[in-house]
Design a protein around this motif. Structure first.
Motif, PDB file in Angstrom:
ATOM      1  N   PHE A  33      -7.320   1.593   4.025  1.00 57.39           N
ATOM      2  CA  PHE A  33      -7.710   0.250   3.582  1.00 57.39           C
ATOM      3  C   PHE A  33      -8.602  -0.442   4.599  1.00 57.39           C
ATOM      4  N   LEU A  79       0.841  -1.197   0.000  1.00 59.02           N
ATOM      5  CA  LEU A  79       0.000   0.000   0.000  1.00 59.02           C
ATOM      6  C   LEU A  79       0.876   1.247   0.000  1.00 59.02           C
ATOM      7  N   VAL A  90     -12.616   2.141   6.446  1.00 62.23           N
ATOM      8  CA  VAL A  90     -11.247   2.250   5.923  1.00 62.23           C
ATOM      9  C   VAL A  90     -10.397   3.018   6.928  1.00 62.23           C
ATOM     10  N   ASP A 118      -2.502   5.838   1.638  1.00 61.19           N
ATOM     11  CA  ASP A 118      -3.694   5.020   1.392  1.00 61.19           C
ATOM     12  C   ASP A 118      -4.430   4.702   2.685  1.00 61.19           C
TER      13      ASP A 118
END
Length: 757
Positions: free
Chosen positions: A320, A314, A336, A318
């Motif tokens: 996730f 990643l 996320v 980012d």
């Protein structure tokens, strides 16, 4: 080792050797031997093989200057000493500034002949050898060097180096290398390799090869290496590489093909180049992984390794989430979360604890994944969805489930699907990806899940431009564009667009897309010529995309007469021969023949079927048709090996960026003719000037003749090697057709030309 047959007619002054990649040899008969002598071990005294054992091409490109070195080893297997000429065709409009040649380590002077002088030599060879193959190079210059002796039972080592200035059009630089050798070769090339090093001296944006499947390795913003290697292949096209140098953020390359008085074709390539870390758009991504009982053993272990790879790669900005699912779906964070050391370790531990159990609740898994998106976020949001089965819990019916996914996905989040194995509903997964403008990938039982997923993620981990649109100004009207929806653009990658166009002259292309939540616009000035027939691979690539798209429409949404007619027409015109399209063509020609709507000599595939009494046994047309469109009372296959195969093949065609990707399913088109010889329905087809030519019983037929509805069209019959034939050679448009053989029927200027022996 590369072997290519060299044909020598002992009663002729000149004897044409089989060509090899790079050049070809004209062999003189041995003055001291009996011209009618039988060569020991050879079945035909007029023919014998000269082997080209290896071909290696190394090219260094600096800016627009390319230096190419070719190394080849030939072997004379006969008991005779030979004399000949090595001829190397010079690509059209290329300026050669330096040429050196070594034969067995000794330097030789090479004679440079301009196009006019070279044309006379080609014509003389055709007259004497009565073989038109060399007309492929008619109108091009050449280098010529005498080779003597070509010793019996000995190797002949040739190394040549030349430097050229590459041409540039619409900002795109072209490198071309002669490889169109199929018509000269009795055997496939067993091995050939390319290595091309590009030093742009400024930023390289687009780099692509539409003719061959190459590996492109970026080495920073200004350098790249292109590699190609193949074995046991008959090369029917020259090698072409395109790149553009541009210091702007986004590079655009435009190629076009246009015959007079016809709509043109365009090939647009868009790339951010190598890119810098600060140019990468921060993304939100959710990984959804099936952990049902059917994923037990190696499948789950590989999927977990793939998931670890994604987490470990990643980007720093980012966010996730991970959602494993079986009977129920669970999540790691509940939303996320930002990538950091702590969250990364939590994810790795979470992945390690995943165990296979339960059913397959796809509805709940996708609902949980899509609900992880923040309401007002402007970041691109992706879902990677991995499953090995059909839905067994929650909504299990295809259409209701798709409607629910569409209702959940109000922001049109990209859902990239990975189907593992063959016991799954390909139509469900394919419709999900199609509706969200994403990609589908299938991992067969003998393939590595980790490799497939990690390969995808390496290419799609760093978005640069999302939600892209491309517009031409009013000077040019475009139509029939593929892809229908443009995908997102990632670092180090590219996207291509192909379509038809009307109009010509200067035009402006506007590209728009999102970068970190802001809409950005880029403009490019291009010039589309009213006539450009050099890049005749473009219509073939466009047709592949069109057929691939239409096959998906038939497969996923049902067959109708209009779609079938258009697939049949495109497949005929452009030689897109797959198991399904060949069935459509054969059926269409059978009906037309029964109704006397077409002359027998104008049929393209039916002559092959009539010469193959066991064709329906050799080729399982029923399974092919059942998989794509349903067959008789049998519904379309939505699962199983053939369904996965059909999905993969149609997507490859629909996104084809090089000519090798057009040939889908050709291994399933093998059959035996009436004499027991092994054949293939896809062989004996070449593309010239935007359409296919078909070879049946050594007679070539233009697809445009087969498709022509005007039965009163004028026909000009011309005998091969006659004065009228050589007069026709003065028309450059005709030469490419004349090079095919002694019996050719083609259309030119709305008239039929029939060359006959």
């Amino acid at each position: 080792m590369q072997k290519i047959i060299l044909l020598v007619t002992t009663t002729l002054l000149f004897n044409i050797a089989a060509s090899y990649a790079g050049g070809f040899i004209i062999v003189m008969p041995d003055k001291h031997s009996n011209p009618n002598a039988i060569i020991p071990g050879q079945p035909n005294p007029a023919l014998f093989p000269l082997e080209s054992r290896s071909t290696q091409v190394n090219t260094s490109i600096s800016g627009q200057t390319a230096t190419t070195t070719i190394k080849q080893v030939f072997f004379n297997p006969t008991n005779r000493q030979l004399e000949g000429y090595f001829l190397f065709p010079v690509p059209k409009d290329v300026v050669i500034s330096k040429f050196t040649m070594d034969i067995n380590g000794v330097k030789h002077e090479a004679e440079l002949l301009d196009a006019t002088k070279a044309r006379k030599i080609y014509e003389e060879i055709v007259r004497r050898s009565k073989d038109p193959a060399l007309l492929e190079y008619y109108g091009k210059g050449m280098f010529r060097v005498r080779i003597f002796p070509i010793l019996a039972k000995k190797e002949q080592k040739i190394q040549l180096t030349y430097t050229e200035t590459l041409s540039k059009n619409n900002g795109t630089i072209e490198y071309s290398f002669p490889m169109n050798t199929e018509k000269y070769s009795a055997k496939p090339i067993q091995q050939i390799s390319f290595k091309i090093d590009i030093d742009g001296k400024e930023k390289i944006k687009t780099v692509y090869c539409p003719t061959h499947p190459v590996e492109i390795i970026r080495k920073g913003a200004e350098k790249a290496t292109v590699g190609f290697e193949a074995s046991n292949v008959k090369s029917d096209r020259d090698f072409k590489l395109y790149f553009n140098l541009d210091n702007s953020k986004l590079g655009l390359s435009l190629l076009n093909y246009k015959m007079p008085n016809e709509d043109g074709y365009f090939f647009l390539n868009l790339s951010p180049g190598f890119g810098n870390e600060h140019e990468i758009v921060a993304k939100d991504i959710v990984f959804v992984m099936d952990k049902s009982g059917s994923m037990a053993s190696d499948k789950l272990d590989q999927a977990k390794k793939a998931l670890r790879f994604c987490v470990e790669n990643l980007n720093k900005n980012d966010r996730f989430e991970i959602i494993p699912f079986s009977t129920e779906a669970t999540s790691l964070f509940g939303k996320v979360e930002q990538l950091n050391t702590s969250n990364k370790q939590k994810a790795i531990d979470f992945i390690d604890d995943i165990n296979p159990i339960g059913g397959t609740n796809i509805e709940e898994a996708l609902d949980l994944a899509l609900s992880a998106q923040e309401t007002n976020s402007k970041r691109p949001f992706f879902v990677v969805f991995m499953t090995d089965g059909k839905p067994t819990i929650g909504e299990t019916e295809e259409d209701p489930l798709l409607k629910k996914v569409a209702a959940m996905n109000k922001k049109n989040v990209r859902i990239f699907t990975f189907g593992i194995g063959t016991n799954l509903n390909t139509h469900l997964l394919d419709k999900i990806t199609a509706s969200t403008n994403a990609y589908r990938t299938y991992v067969l039982p003998d393939e590595d899940i980790e490799l497939k997923v990690s390969d995808f993620y390496s290419k799609a981990s760093s978005p640069v431009l999302t939600d892209i649109s491309i517009e031409f100004d009013k000077n040019v009207r475009i139509s029939d564009v593929y892809d229908k929806k443009l995908p997102d653009l990632f670092k180090g990658g590219s996207i291509s667009l192909m379509g038809r166009y009307k109009g010509s002259g200067k035009s402006t292309i506007t590209v728009s897309g999102n970068i970190n939540g802001a809409r950005k616009t880029f403009q490019y000035s291009v010039d589309l010529s009213n006539e450009n027939t050099e890049l005749d691979f473009i219509p073939n690539l466009w047709a592949s995309r069109a057929v691939g798209y239409l096959l998906d429409q038939i497969r996923l949404h049902g067959e109708n007469e209009e779609l079938v007619k258009e697939v049949t027409r495109l497949a005929k015109k452009h030689g897109i021969i797959t198991p399904y399209t060949s069935y459509l063509i054969l059926e269409d020609e059978a009906v037309a023949s029964r109704n006397q709507a077409i002359q027998e000599q104008d049929l393209i595939l039916r002559p092959r079927a009539l010469d193959a009494p066991q064709l329906s046994d050799d080729i399982d047309f029923e399974e092919e048709v059942e998989t794509i469109a349903g067959f008789g009372a049998n519904a379309k296959k939505k699962d199983g090996k053939s369904s996965v195969r059909a999905s993969k093949e149609s997507q490859t065609m629909n996104k084809a960026s090089n000519l090798a990707e057009i040939k889908q399913g050709v291994e399933r088109l093998a059959y035996k003719d009436s004499s027991g010889k092994h054949r293939n329905l896809s062989e004996g087809i070449v593309n010239i000037q935007g359409r296919a030519m078909y070879n049946n019983n050594n007679e070539w037929l233009d697809a445009n003749i087969s498709l022509n509805q005007n039965k009163n069209i004028k026909t000009n019959r011309i005998k091969f090697n006659s004065e009228a034939y050589f007069k026709l050679m003065e028309n450059q448009e005709a030469v490419a057709f004349l090079a095919l053989g002694k019996n050719v029927r083609f259309m030119m200027n709305n008239e039929v030309y029939e060359i006959h022996e």
